[in-house]
Design a protein around this motif. Structure first.
Motif, mmCIF file in Angstrom:
data_model
loop_
_atom_site.group_PDB
_atom_site.id
_atom_site.type_symbol
_atom_site.label_atom_id
_atom_site.label_comp_id
_atom_site.label_asym_id
_atom_site.label_seq_id
_atom_site.Cartn_x
_atom_site.Cartn_y
_atom_site.Cartn_z
ATOM 1 N N LEU A 17 -14.534 -53.799 1.546
ATOM 2 C CA LEU A 17 -15.201 -52.501 1.466
ATOM 3 C C LEU A 17 -15.535 -52.018 2.868
ATOM 4 C CD1 LEU A 17 -15.874 -50.790 -0.962
ATOM 5 C CD2 LEU A 17 -18.168 -51.741 -0.953
ATOM 6 N N PRO A 18 -14.795 -51.046 3.380
ATOM 7 C CA PRO A 18 -14.967 -50.636 4.769
ATOM 8 C C PRO A 18 -16.336 -50.004 5.017
ATOM 9 C CG PRO A 18 -12.905 -49.797 3.833
ATOM 10 C CD PRO A 18 -13.730 -50.309 2.692
ATOM 11 N N PRO A 19 -16.833 -50.099 6.249
ATOM 12 C CA PRO A 19 -18.183 -49.601 6.559
ATOM 13 C C PRO A 19 -18.299 -48.088 6.514
ATOM 14 C CG PRO A 19 -17.057 -50.304 8.556
ATOM 15 C CD PRO A 19 -16.186 -50.725 7.409
ATOM 16 N N TYR A 20 -17.161 -47.370 6.624
ATOM 17 C CA TYR A 20 -17.273 -45.907 6.703
ATOM 18 C C TYR A 20 -17.604 -45.262 5.361
ATOM 19 C CZ TYR A 20 -12.302 -47.149 6.247
ATOM 20 O OH TYR A 20 -11.120 -47.745 5.914
ATOM 21 N N PHE A 21 -17.652 -46.028 4.283
ATOM 22 C CA PHE A 21 -18.052 -45.454 3.005
ATOM 23 C C PHE A 21 -19.562 -45.511 2.775
ATOM 24 C CE2 PHE A 21 -13.574 -46.563 1.622
ATOM 25 C CZ PHE A 21 -13.149 -45.248 1.535
ATOM 26 N N ILE A 27 -18.133 -39.034 10.128
ATOM 27 C CA ILE A 27 -16.687 -38.880 10.023
ATOM 28 C C ILE A 27 -16.250 -37.720 10.907
ATOM 29 C CG2 ILE A 27 -14.762 -38.525 8.445
ATOM 30 C CD1 ILE A 27 -16.491 -41.068 7.898
ATOM 31 N N GLN A 28 -15.214 -37.939 11.691
ATOM 32 C CA GLN A 28 -14.682 -36.874 12.536
ATOM 33 C C GLN A 28 -13.454 -36.253 11.880
ATOM 34 O OE1 GLN A 28 -13.336 -37.867 16.563
ATOM 35 N NE2 GLN A 28 -14.214 -35.925 17.239
ATOM 36 N N LEU A 29 -13.538 -34.941 11.649
ATOM 37 C CA LEU A 29 -12.404 -34.221 11.088
ATOM 38 C C LEU A 29 -11.375 -33.958 12.178
ATOM 39 C CD1 LEU A 29 -14.353 -31.663 8.849
ATOM 40 C CD2 LEU A 29 -13.595 -33.984 8.299
ATOM 41 N N ALA A 30 -10.201 -33.492 11.768
ATOM 42 C CA ALA A 30 -9.119 -33.296 12.732
ATOM 43 C C ALA A 30 -9.459 -32.227 13.773
ATOM 44 C CB ALA A 30 -7.834 -32.929 11.999
ATOM 45 N N ASN A 31 -10.354 -31.295 13.417
ATOM 46 C CA ASN A 31 -10.741 -30.253 14.377
ATOM 47 C C ASN A 31 -11.898 -30.684 15.265
ATOM 48 O OD1 ASN A 31 -12.936 -30.174 12.674
ATOM 49 N ND2 ASN A 31 -12.637 -28.057 11.999
ATOM 50 N N GLY A 32 -12.307 -31.950 15.154
ATOM 51 C CA GLY A 32 -13.378 -32.475 15.989
ATOM 52 C C GLY A 32 -14.749 -32.414 15.349
ATOM 53 N N GLU A 33 -14.884 -31.642 14.277
ATOM 54 C CA GLU A 33 -16.173 -31.509 13.619
ATOM 55 C C GLU A 33 -16.624 -32.849 13.052
ATOM 56 O OE1 GLU A 33 -18.191 -28.922 9.935
ATOM 57 O OE2 GLU A 33 -16.082 -28.657 10.471
ATOM 58 N N LEU A 34 -17.938 -33.106 13.135
ATOM 59 C CA LEU A 34 -18.498 -34.343 12.598
ATOM 60 C C LEU A 34 -19.250 -34.046 11.305
ATOM 61 C CD1 LEU A 34 -19.918 -35.952 15.882
ATOM 62 C CD2 LEU A 34 -17.710 -36.366 14.796
ATOM 63 N N LYS A 35 -19.019 -34.869 10.299
ATOM 64 C CA LYS A 35 -19.701 -34.711 9.025
ATOM 65 C C LYS A 35 -20.089 -36.078 8.494
ATOM 66 C CE LYS A 35 -18.406 -30.450 6.700
ATOM 67 N NZ LYS A 35 -18.036 -29.914 5.365
ATOM 68 N N PRO B 8 -21.187 -45.298 15.343
ATOM 69 C CA PRO B 8 -19.723 -45.294 15.171
ATOM 70 C C PRO B 8 -19.261 -44.012 14.497
ATOM 71 C CG PRO B 8 -20.766 -46.779 13.605
ATOM 72 C CD PRO B 8 -21.841 -46.338 14.547
ATOM 73 N N VAL B 9 -18.149 -43.505 14.968
ATOM 74 C CA VAL B 9 -17.537 -42.313 14.380
ATOM 75 C C VAL B 9 -16.161 -42.720 13.847
ATOM 76 C CG1 VAL B 9 -16.683 -39.986 14.808
ATOM 77 C CG2 VAL B 9 -18.769 -40.774 15.935
ATOM 78 N N PHE B 10 -15.925 -42.398 12.591
ATOM 79 C CA PHE B 10 -14.678 -42.809 11.951
ATOM 80 C C PHE B 10 -13.775 -41.601 11.745
ATOM 81 C CE2 PHE B 10 -18.063 -45.657 10.493
ATOM 82 C CZ PHE B 10 -17.557 -46.885 10.869
ATOM 83 N N PRO B 11 -12.473 -41.765 11.962
ATOM 84 C CA PRO B 11 -11.547 -40.646 11.732
ATOM 85 C C PRO B 11 -11.407 -40.352 10.242
ATOM 86 C CG PRO B 11 -10.327 -42.645 12.267
ATOM 87 C CD PRO B 11 -11.782 -42.972 12.438
#
Lengths: 139, 25
Positions: A17-21, A27-35, B8-11
């Motif tokens: 179970l990865p930590p990013y969940f 989370i960084q979107l492709a346009n650089g925005e962070l959410k 940490p920032v994740f893609p």
């Protein structure tokens, strides 16, 4: 009074179970925005894939969900992927979240997902259309 | 003093399962 679930921060996550969940992950979107992971919308994935030079969004429809033969902690989810409706099966922890188009995070066992990750989650069901990725120009 | 820890920032694409369909043709 009902007891509050233990906070996931600092708790050991299952190895698959990865930590990013975990709720609050950035989370960084492709346009650089962070959410935050819990704030992601369908459009965020679609727009990020449009910007991406090598990835494209595919629709993966859940065709079957069954328990794993190897462990009760895992489930086997069978998807029909893309316009070719290719059959793909993945074995995941029952709390592993998938993003359903127009709906948000869903897992085979949303109660465990919420308990472990605090990620708002609904029940993944047959017929749900999940977001998945493939390579552009796949030949 | 507590030093600020980097968050940490994740893609975005790490959140999406990569399901490459097998091409039959």
């Amino acid at each position: 009074a009902p007891s509050a679930p233990p906070p996931p921060s600092g708790a050991a996550l299952p190895p698959s179970l990865p930590p990013y969940f975990v709720k609050g992950s950035i989370i960084q979107l492709a346009n650089g925005e962070l959410k935050r992971v819990e704030d992601l919308k369908t459009e965020d994935f679609i727009q990020s894939a449009e910007i991406s030079s090598d990835l494209k969004i595919d629709s993966s429809t859940v065709e079957r969900i069954e328990g794993s033969r190897t462990s009760p902690d895992f489930a086997v989810v069978q998807f029909s992927v893309g316009e070719h409706r290719s059959q793909v099966s993945v074995e995941v922890l029952v709390e592993y979240p998938f993003f359903v188009f127009g709906q948000g995070w869903s897992s085979c066992c949303p109660d465990r997902t919420t308990q472990l990750l605090e990620l708002p989650c609904t029940k993944l069901s047959v017929g749900d259309v999940c977001i998945s990725l493939t390579l552009k120009n796949l030949k | 003093n507590v030093e600020p820890r980097s968050v940490p920032v994740f893609p975005w694409h790490s959140l999406v399962p990569f399901l490459a369909p097998t091409q039959s043709d």
